[in-house]
Design an enzyme around this catalytic site. Structure first.
Site, short mmCIF file in Angstrom:
data_model
loop_
_atom_site.label_atom_id
_atom_site.label_comp_id
_atom_site.label_asym_id
_atom_site.label_seq_id
_atom_site.Cartn_x
_atom_site.Cartn_y
_atom_site.Cartn_z
N CYS A 155 22.76 -39.09 -33.95
CA CYS A 155 22.38 -40.48 -34.36
C CYS A 155 21.68 -40.20 -35.77
O CYS A 155 20.64 -39.78 -36.07
CB CYS A 155 21.00 -41.07 -33.49
SG CYS A 155 20.44 -42.66 -34.20
N CYS A 204 7.60 -38.67 -47.01
CA CYS A 204 8.46 -39.53 -47.12
C CYS A 204 7.85 -40.80 -47.52
O CYS A 204 6.90 -41.45 -46.72
CB CYS A 204 9.20 -39.93 -45.80
SG CYS A 204 9.58 -38.42 -44.81
N CYS A 232 14.17 -43.55 -26.78
CA CYS A 232 14.05 -42.62 -27.88
C CYS A 232 12.54 -42.46 -28.06
O CYS A 232 11.60 -43.25 -28.34
CB CYS A 232 14.56 -43.38 -29.00
SG CYS A 232 14.61 -42.27 -30.64
N ARG A 290 23.57 -49.67 -35.70
CA ARG A 290 22.43 -50.21 -35.15
C ARG A 290 21.50 -50.85 -36.14
O ARG A 290 21.19 -50.47 -37.32
CB ARG A 290 21.47 -48.99 -34.55
CG ARG A 290 20.28 -49.35 -33.60
CD ARG A 290 19.58 -48.18 -33.05
NE ARG A 290 20.42 -47.10 -32.54
CZ ARG A 290 20.68 -47.61 -31.09
NH1 ARG A 290 20.17 -48.39 -30.54
NH2 ARG A 290 21.41 -46.75 -30.49
N CYS A 322 1.64 -36.63 -40.38
CA CYS A 322 2.70 -35.93 -40.49
C CYS A 322 2.66 -35.13 -41.96
O CYS A 322 2.48 -35.80 -42.83
CB CYS A 322 4.19 -36.99 -40.49
SG CYS A 322 5.49 -35.65 -40.58
N CYS A 357 6.90 -43.97 -45.01
CA CYS A 357 6.25 -43.66 -43.81
C CYS A 357 5.04 -43.94 -43.47
O CYS A 357 3.99 -43.23 -44.19
CB CYS A 357 6.91 -42.47 -43.18
SG CYS A 357 6.58 -42.46 -41.40
N CYS A 366 16.89 -39.97 -25.94
CA CYS A 366 17.31 -39.77 -27.28
C CYS A 366 15.91 -39.02 -27.76
O CYS A 366 14.74 -39.58 -27.43
CB CYS A 366 17.37 -41.00 -28.46
SG CYS A 366 17.58 -40.80 -30.17
N1 SAM Z 1 9.68 -37.28 -38.03
C1 SAM Z 1 10.95 -37.61 -37.44
C2 SAM Z 1 12.10 -37.58 -38.57
O1 SAM Z 1 11.54 -37.96 -39.69
O2 SAM Z 1 12.97 -37.47 -38.61
C3 SAM Z 1 11.13 -38.64 -36.71
C4 SAM Z 1 10.49 -40.07 -36.97
S1 SAM Z 1 10.81 -40.69 -38.32
C5 SAM Z 1 9.34 -42.16 -38.34
C6 SAM Z 1 12.27 -41.79 -37.91
C7 SAM Z 1 12.90 -42.49 -38.86
O3 SAM Z 1 12.34 -43.78 -39.34
C8 SAM Z 1 13.15 -41.86 -40.40
O4 SAM Z 1 13.91 -41.17 -40.78
C9 SAM Z 1 13.20 -43.18 -41.36
O5 SAM Z 1 14.49 -43.60 -41.60
C10 SAM Z 1 12.75 -44.39 -40.54
N2 SAM Z 1 11.54 -45.21 -41.09
C11 SAM Z 1 10.15 -44.75 -41.04
N3 SAM Z 1 9.40 -45.37 -41.74
C12 SAM Z 1 10.13 -46.59 -41.72
C13 SAM Z 1 9.98 -47.68 -42.47
N4 SAM Z 1 8.87 -48.22 -43.00
N5 SAM Z 1 10.86 -48.57 -42.58
C14 SAM Z 1 12.19 -48.49 -42.09
N6 SAM Z 1 12.59 -47.39 -41.58
C15 SAM Z 1 11.37 -46.21 -41.46
C1 DTB Z 2 15.52 -45.17 -37.19
O1 DTB Z 2 16.39 -45.05 -37.87
N1 DTB Z 2 14.65 -46.13 -36.90
C2 DTB Z 2 13.64 -46.23 -35.88
C3 DTB Z 2 14.21 -44.67 -35.29
N2 DTB Z 2 15.37 -44.25 -36.00
C4 DTB Z 2 13.21 -43.70 -34.88
C5 DTB Z 2 12.43 -45.66 -36.57
C6 DTB Z 2 11.74 -47.07 -37.27
C7 DTB Z 2 10.58 -46.98 -37.64
C8 DTB Z 2 9.92 -47.91 -38.55
C9 DTB Z 2 8.40 -47.72 -38.91
C10 DTB Z 2 7.55 -47.65 -37.78
O2 DTB Z 2 7.45 -48.52 -37.04
O3 DTB Z 2 6.70 -46.80 -37.92
FE1 SF4 Z 3 6.88 -37.61 -40.91
FE2 SF4 Z 3 7.56 -39.92 -41.19
FE3 SF4 Z 3 9.05 -38.32 -42.82
FE4 SF4 Z 3 9.34 -38.44 -39.97
S1 SF4 Z 3 9.65 -40.14 -41.48
S2 SF4 Z 3 9.02 -36.72 -41.19
S3 SF4 Z 3 7.25 -39.00 -39.28
S4 SF4 Z 3 6.62 -38.75 -42.71
#
Ligand code: SAM
Ligand code: DTB
Ligand code: SF4
Length: 326
Positions: free
Chosen positions: A188, A56, A96, A260, A52, A59, A128
């Site tokens: 959400c 973030c 989702c 959630r 990506c 992530c 979702c």
């Molecule tokens: N790329 C899209 C976005 O950012 O909206 C969708 C996928 S993203 C992985 C969805 C959510 O997962 C993020 O907004 C974040 O709040 C959560 N998330 C990602 N990595 C995480 C982590 N290591 N621990 C907790 N929550 C995480």
């Molecule tokens: C949200 O708030 N938590 C979920 C869902 N929305 C998409 C994702 C959590 C991702 C945690 C890190 C991972 O498994 O990559």
């Molecule tokens: Fe990309 Fe992860 Fe950020 Fe979603 S949370 S925009 S997958 S870097």
């Protein structure tokens, strides 16, 4: 009663109440709104993984960091339908699909996602999607395909946001949320606890969410999953009592939303999860995996529900677009 104009003083007064008093107030709201104490389950599937362009800091899927996540292009229809069917059979009412995209781009890939939405919708599950930023027309296409909810998190307070992500702004996120809402898709939207933010930032996020009219239908509260290779890998762990306080405040400030209990459950004891349910959490992610990291899985969740004498929302109670719209 829903309130949209929480001040930081009011929110702090709530957050800092003696724990039993805060829990009592949260439970009073919870009981009034959700007297059955049922827990709703969603299953996540990463349909496009890694690489990506966003940065973030939490992530594992960001291309800016060197993590163990294996990149994967968009999954095919058969794989997704098989996973959704499995999730439904295991009792999830919502499925989702997540993509590691900065934003949705029109073209072949989005066309394929539309098809995935139609397929999963036809299984009778709430669909979702979480695909990054979305334009109005794209939101409308998703809605027409049967997408019931869109996940797009604000993650933290407006003030702390640029300590975590610099490749997009808080306003970008708000714009997408508006496009989703205007298209008639349910929202959400939540955040992450444990990224070095202050209590004020945690409450700032809840104040922002509560200012939305209507409130988001679903509010995921994630506990940071610390992933090696990301900038937040060495963050201190979250104090469970503080985490539960945030859940309680979310329940009180967003009375009708599904709060959630999201990422981080693998790292939580049964007792911490029980406290989170007492504080008003009423939905979880089910299954062995979140998007790329582990989740407790069916057996542990069933055992926990049994120990607590609580039950899950069953598939028959799923609200489909048809039943919502009459
Ligand atoms: N790329 C899209 C976005 O950012 O909206 C969708 C996928 S993203 C992985 C969805 C959510 O997962 C993020 O907004 C974040 O709040 C959560 N998330 C990602 N990595 C995480 C982590 N290591 N621990 C907790 N929550 C995480
Ligand atoms: C949200 O708030 N938590 C979920 C869902 N929305 C998409 C994702 C959590 C991702 C945690 C890190 C991972 O498994 O990559
Ligand atoms: Fe990309 Fe992860 Fe950020 Fe979603 S949370 S925009 S997958 S870097």
């Amino acid at each position: 009663m829903t309130k949209h104009d929480w001040t930081i003083e009011e929110a702090e007064a709530l957050y800092n109440l003696p724990f039993p008093e805060l829990m009592y107030r949260a439970q009073t709201v919870h009981r009034e709104q959700f007297p059955e104490y049922r827990v709703q389950r969603s299953t996540l599937l990463s349909v496009k993984t890694g690489g990506c362009p966003e940065n973030c800091s939490y992530c594992p899927q960001s291309a800016h960091y060197d993590t163990d996540v294996e990149r994967h292009k968009l999954l095919d229809k058969e794989t997704v339908v098989a996973e959704a069917t499995k999730a439904k059979e295991a009792g999830s009412t919502r499925f989702c699909m997540g993509a590691a995209w900065r934003e949705v781009r029109d073209g072949e890939e989005f066309d394929s996602v539309i098809e995935l939405v139609e397929e999963v919708h036809s299984l009778g599950m709430e669909v979702c999607c979480t695909l990054g930023m979305l334009k109005k027309e794209q939101a409308e296409r998703l809605r027409d395909a049967g997408c019931y909810a869109y996940n797009h998190n604000l993650d933290t307070s407006p003030e702390y946001y640029d300590k975590i992500i610099t490749t997009r702004t808080y306003q970008d996120r708000l714009d997408t949320l508006k496009n989703v809402r205007d298209a008639g898709i349910t929202v959400c939207c939540g955040g992450i606890i444990g990224m070095g933010e202050s209590d004020t930032d945690r409450l700032g996020l809840l104040i922002e969410l509560a200012s939305h009219q209507p409130h988001p239908e679903s509010v995921p509260i994630n506990m940071l999953v610390r992933v090696e290779g990301t900038p937040l890998a060495e963050e201190a762990s979250v104090d469970p009592i503080e985490f539960v306080r945030v859940i309680a405040c979310a329940r009180i400030m967003l009375p009708t939303s599904y709060v959630r209990l999201s990422a981080g459950r693998t790292q939580m004891s049964d007792e911490m999860q029980a406290l989170a349910f007492l504080a008003g959490a009423n939905s979880i992610f089910a299954g062995e995996k979140l998007l790329t990291t582990p989740n407790p899985g069916e057996d542990r969740d069933h055992t926990l529900m049994k120990r607590l004498g609580m039950s899950f929302v069953e598939s028959s109670a799923v609200t489909t677009r048809e039943t919502v719209n009459g």
